[in-house]
Design a protein around this motif. Structure first.
Motif, PDB file in Angstrom:
ATOM      1  N   UNK A 192       0.981  -1.198  -0.010  1.00  0.00           N
ATOM      2  CA  UNK A 192       0.081   0.448   0.160  1.00  0.00           C
ATOM      3  C   UNK A 192       1.073   1.317  -0.289  1.00  0.00           C
ATOM      4  N   UNK A 193       1.889   1.316   1.285  1.00  0.00           N
ATOM      5  CA  UNK A 193       2.779   2.482   1.060  1.00  0.00           C
ATOM      6  C   UNK A 193       3.324   2.909  -0.751  1.00  0.00           C
ATOM      7  N   UNK A 194       3.442   1.377  -1.556  1.00  0.00           N
ATOM      8  CA  UNK A 194       4.140   1.705  -2.719  1.00  0.00           C
ATOM      9  C   UNK A 194       3.577   1.964  -3.360  1.00  0.00           C
ATOM     10  N   UNK A 195       1.959   2.604  -3.208  1.00  0.00           N
ATOM     11  CA  UNK A 195       1.245   2.525  -4.362  1.00  0.00           C
ATOM     12  C   UNK A 195       0.751   4.022  -3.809  1.00  0.00           C
ATOM     13  N   UNK A 196       0.828   4.232  -2.642  1.00  0.00           N
ATOM     14  CA  UNK A 196       0.254   5.845  -2.168  1.00  0.00           C
ATOM     15  C   UNK A 196       1.605   6.468  -3.358  1.00  0.00           C
ATOM     16  N   UNK A 197       2.997   6.209  -3.101  1.00  0.00           N
ATOM     17  CA  UNK A 197       4.528   6.563  -3.473  1.00  0.00           C
ATOM     18  C   UNK A 197       3.974   7.023  -5.267  1.00  0.00           C
ATOM     19  N   UNK A 198       4.262   5.443  -6.056  1.00  0.00           N
ATOM     20  CA  UNK A 198       3.335   5.638  -6.563  1.00  0.00           C
ATOM     21  C   UNK A 198       2.423   6.609  -7.587  1.00  0.00           C
ATOM     22  N   UNK A 199       0.781   7.115  -7.165  1.00  0.00           N
ATOM     23  CA  UNK A 199      -0.166   8.102  -6.639  1.00  0.00           C
ATOM     24  C   UNK A 199       0.729   8.791  -7.467  1.00  0.00           C
ATOM     25  N   UNK A 200       1.126   9.641  -5.481  1.00  0.00           N
ATOM     26  CA  UNK A 200       1.453  10.760  -5.201  1.00  0.00           C
ATOM     27  C   UNK A 200       2.804  11.120  -5.838  1.00  0.00           C
ATOM     28  N   UNK A 201       3.421  11.019  -5.361  1.00  0.00           N
ATOM     29  CA  UNK A 201       4.869  11.266  -5.995  1.00  0.00           C
ATOM     30  C   UNK A 201       5.465  11.457  -6.990  1.00  0.00           C
ATOM     31  N   UNK A 202       5.269  10.231  -7.578  1.00  0.00           N
ATOM     32  CA  UNK A 202       5.928   9.860  -8.910  1.00  0.00           C
ATOM     33  C   UNK A 202       4.958  10.442 -10.687  1.00  0.00           C
ATOM     34  N   UNK A 203       3.646   9.538  -9.870  1.00  0.00           N
ATOM     35  CA  UNK A 203       2.894  10.416 -10.367  1.00  0.00           C
ATOM     36  C   UNK A 203       2.858   9.449 -11.700  1.00  0.00           C
ATOM     37  N   UNK A 204       2.343   8.306 -11.602  1.00  0.00           N
ATOM     38  CA  UNK A 204       2.515   6.914 -12.668  1.00  0.00           C
ATOM     39  C   UNK A 204       1.544   6.454 -12.321  1.00  0.00           C
ATOM     40  N   UNK A 205       1.045   6.608 -11.588  1.00  0.00           N
ATOM     41  CA  UNK A 205      -0.686   5.941 -11.839  1.00  0.00           C
ATOM     42  C   UNK A 205      -1.813   6.647 -12.591  1.00  0.00           C
ATOM     43  N   UNK A 206      -3.420   6.132 -11.901  1.00  0.00           N
ATOM     44  CA  UNK A 206      -4.666   7.044 -13.398  1.00  0.00           C
ATOM     45  C   UNK A 206      -5.433   6.722 -12.347  1.00  0.00           C
ATOM     46  N   UNK A 207      -6.754   7.294 -12.623  1.00  0.00           N
ATOM     47  CA  UNK A 207      -8.378   7.121 -11.818  1.00  0.00           C
ATOM     48  C   UNK A 207      -7.954   5.228 -11.534  1.00  0.00           C
ATOM     49  N   UNK A 208      -8.498   4.440 -12.882  1.00  0.00           N
ATOM     50  CA  UNK A 208      -9.455   3.249 -12.813  1.00  0.00           C
ATOM     51  C   UNK A 208      -7.290   2.283 -11.996  1.00  0.00           C
ATOM     52  N   UNK A 209      -6.349   2.610 -11.673  1.00  0.00           N
ATOM     53  CA  UNK A 209      -5.869   1.961 -10.744  1.00  0.00           C
ATOM     54  C   UNK A 209      -6.154   1.671  -9.417  1.00  0.00           C
ATOM     55  N   UNK A 210      -6.314   3.398  -9.327  1.00  0.00           N
ATOM     56  CA  UNK A 210      -6.404   4.017  -7.649  1.00  0.00           C
ATOM     57  C   UNK A 210      -7.919   3.637  -7.596  1.00  0.00           C
ATOM     58  N   UNK A 211      -8.644   3.810  -8.271  1.00  0.00           N
ATOM     59  CA  UNK A 211      -9.978   3.289  -7.735  1.00  0.00           C
ATOM     60  C   UNK A 211      -9.681   1.560  -7.138  1.00  0.00           C
ATOM     61  N   UNK A 212      -8.799   1.010  -7.843  1.00  0.00           N
ATOM     62  CA  UNK A 212      -8.816  -0.672  -7.819  1.00  0.00           C
ATOM     63  C   UNK A 212      -8.478  -0.785  -6.330  1.00  0.00           C
ATOM     64  N   UNK A 213      -7.270   0.064  -6.857  1.00  0.00           N
ATOM     65  CA  UNK A 213      -6.683  -0.088  -5.167  1.00  0.00           C
ATOM     66  C   UNK A 213      -7.291  -0.137  -4.037  1.00  0.00           C
ATOM     67  N   UNK A 214      -8.486   1.287  -3.590  1.00  0.00           N
ATOM     68  CA  UNK A 214      -9.159   1.667  -2.874  1.00  0.00           C
ATOM     69  C   UNK A 214      -9.943   0.967  -2.578  1.00  0.00           C
ATOM     70  N   UNK A 215     -10.851   0.077  -3.828  1.00  0.00           N
ATOM     71  CA  UNK A 215     -11.526  -0.820  -3.392  1.00  0.00           C
ATOM     72  C   UNK A 215     -10.835  -1.725  -2.127  1.00  0.00           C
ATOM     73  N   UNK A 216     -10.144  -2.096  -1.781  1.00  0.00           N
ATOM     74  CA  UNK A 216      -9.255  -3.098  -1.311  1.00  0.00           C
ATOM     75  C   UNK A 216      -8.851  -2.413  -0.091  1.00  0.00           C
ATOM     76  N   UNK A 217      -8.826  -1.207   0.557  1.00  0.00           N
ATOM     77  CA  UNK A 217      -8.903  -0.745   1.761  1.00  0.00           C
ATOM     78  C   UNK A 217      -9.129  -1.434   2.963  1.00  0.00           C
ATOM     79  N   UNK A 218     -10.625  -1.547   2.779  1.00  0.00           N
ATOM     80  CA  UNK A 218     -11.271  -2.106   4.116  1.00  0.00           C
ATOM     81  C   UNK A 218     -11.801  -3.298   3.900  1.00  0.00           C
ATOM     82  N   UNK A 219     -11.120  -4.218   3.183  1.00  0.00           N
ATOM     83  CA  UNK A 219     -11.573  -5.223   2.947  1.00  0.00           C
ATOM     84  C   UNK A 219     -10.314  -6.247   3.597  1.00  0.00           C
ATOM     85  N   UNK A 220     -10.896  -6.820   5.034  1.00  0.00           N
ATOM     86  CA  UNK A 220      -9.974  -7.409   5.651  1.00  0.00           C
ATOM     87  C   UNK A 220      -9.708  -8.914   5.326  1.00  0.00           C
TER      88      UNK A 220
END
Length: 401
Positions: free
Chosen positions: A311-339
């Motif tokens: 998850x830390x890697x994704x946050x960095x790729x999304x906000x600091x390295x800026x190579x993500x996209x809305x579709x990728x961010x959406x899919x990662x976001x869907x998992x956060x509350x899934x135990x």
């Protein structure tokens, strides 16, 4: 999926390609027909660190390319792409580039053999497999390693595995024209069952770390998008990292790449680096450290903490390295509350492709249903999900009968 089921599935795939070979070329000299397998790869942690001489943490998976091959008495090469039902033939003395793009990888391998001053004869081969093309599992590297490994065995070239990896990478760089790093070919050739490989992209030293798959599965969710920014932004990121290295080098001459520094030193020179270059350097130096920390967590058997690193890697790729996209961010976001999900992040160069998810085995069916529904509702796209297990690298397969 049990190990036995996996072996059966892989055997069935190999047998299917062999059947197509026999239909195409006949069964004369059956003792000369040999079968080889080379897997696709995933990367658990360590994104964009390869061209900064850092560490990556890939593994080979149970999605693979299969070659069924035998020597010929002449200097012809006949290639049959069984999944496409297409054939391409050429002479060993004429390696000119055809209009069809798929033979480029195989001809590139033959060219590398020539450049090494090695001799091979003609051969005929059928190939196919189940590595999804365009999903970021490096089907091209699997294909290159599989053919070169096969030719090495067939013509007794006496190449070691690392040489095969380097030649396969060169084939893609020089003949295909894609400036890939070495990770994809390395992971395909050096994979080990239920282990990840920490590869030092500077020295090519490597070490295996255990990744037991008893309780968890890796599920890839394919966005089915590839934004046009990908190639231009990739080149821009490389230049931004080089610029950061040049600035930091003024204060420490031993810094030849971002591998040679750390987040604390980057922070010291934040103002001079400027906002954009600072954020790029911050991510890369943190990601290089993250790979090493993640390996320690694997030694401790702490997969939940390993998942947090994803998850830390994704946050960095999304906000600091800026190579993500809305579709990728959406899919990662869907998992956060899934135990049932330990970790999730985008995988690969960015701007599309897959997310990689570490999911409790018993929860995988419901995870896939939920993710598919959410993605369809949001983007009106059917979401392909690929369950993968970590397996051995390039090898010869014996098919009985």
């Amino acid at each position: 999926m049990t190990k036995l089921q996996q072996v059966i599935t892989e055997t069935e795939l190999a047998e299917a390609v062999k059947e197509k070979y026999l239909l195409k070329f006949g069964s004369e000299n059956p003792e000369e027909i040999r079968v080889f397998r080379s897997p696709g790869r995933i990367n658990l942690i360590g994104e964009h660190t390869d061209y900064n001489n850092g560490f990556v943490l890939p593994a080979s998976v149970d999605k693979a390319v299969y070659f069924v091959i035998s020597p010929r008495a002449d200097d012809r090469v006949i290639l049959y792409a069984s999944d496409l039902d297409e054939t391409y033939s050429f002479s060993l003395s004429d390696l000119s580039k055809p209009e069809q793009s798929w033979p480029h990888y195989q001809i590139g391998i033959v060219e590398q053999i020539h450049k090494k001053g090695l001799k091979i004869g003609g051969f005929q081969a059928a190939f196919g497999g189940n590595v999804p093309v365009g999903a970021g599992l490096s089907s091209s590297a699997a294909l290159e390693c599989c053919l070169l490994f096969a030719l090495n065995e067939l013509f007794e070239l006496k190449l070691d595995r690392l040489t095969i990896v380097k030649m396969a990478q060169k084939a893609e760089n020089e003949y295909v024209g894609v400036q890939c790093g070495i990770m994809d070919q390395f992971a395909s050739a050096f994979g080990k069952n239920e282990s990840v490989i920490r590869l030092d992209c500077r020295s090519l030293e490597y070490e295996y770390f255990p990744f037991p798959m008893d309780d968890y599965l890796i599920v890839l969710c394919d966005t089915m998008v590839k934004h046009s920014l990908a190639s231009s932004e990739y080149n821009t990121r490389r230049l931004e990292c080089e610029k950061g290295t040049q600035i930091l080098q003024k204060y420490d001459s031993s810094i030849l790449s971002l591998r040679d520094t750390n987040p604390e030193f980057v922070e010291l020179h934040r103002e001079e680096l400027g906002d954009v270059v600072y954020r790029r350097c911050k991510f890369i130096t943190e990601e290089i450290r993250r790979v090493q920390d993640a390996c320690n967590l694997l030694i401790d058997g702490d997969l939940p903490a390993f998942g947090n690193k994803m998850y830390e890697t994704h946050q960095g790729l999304q906000h600091e390295y800026e190579v993500s996209c809305p579709e990728l961010d959406f899919l990662v976001q869907q998992t956060i509350r899934n135990e049932a999900v330990l970790g999730s992040r985008m995988m690969g160069g960015g701007f599309g492709g897959c997310t990689i998810n570490l999911v409790k085995k018993e929860a995988v069916p419901s995870f896939e249903i939920e993710m598919k529904k959410a993605y369809l509702d949001q983007y009106q796209i059917d979401l392909p999900c690929y369950k993968v297990k970590i397996t051995d690298g390039t090898e010869e397969i014996r098919i009985v009968g």
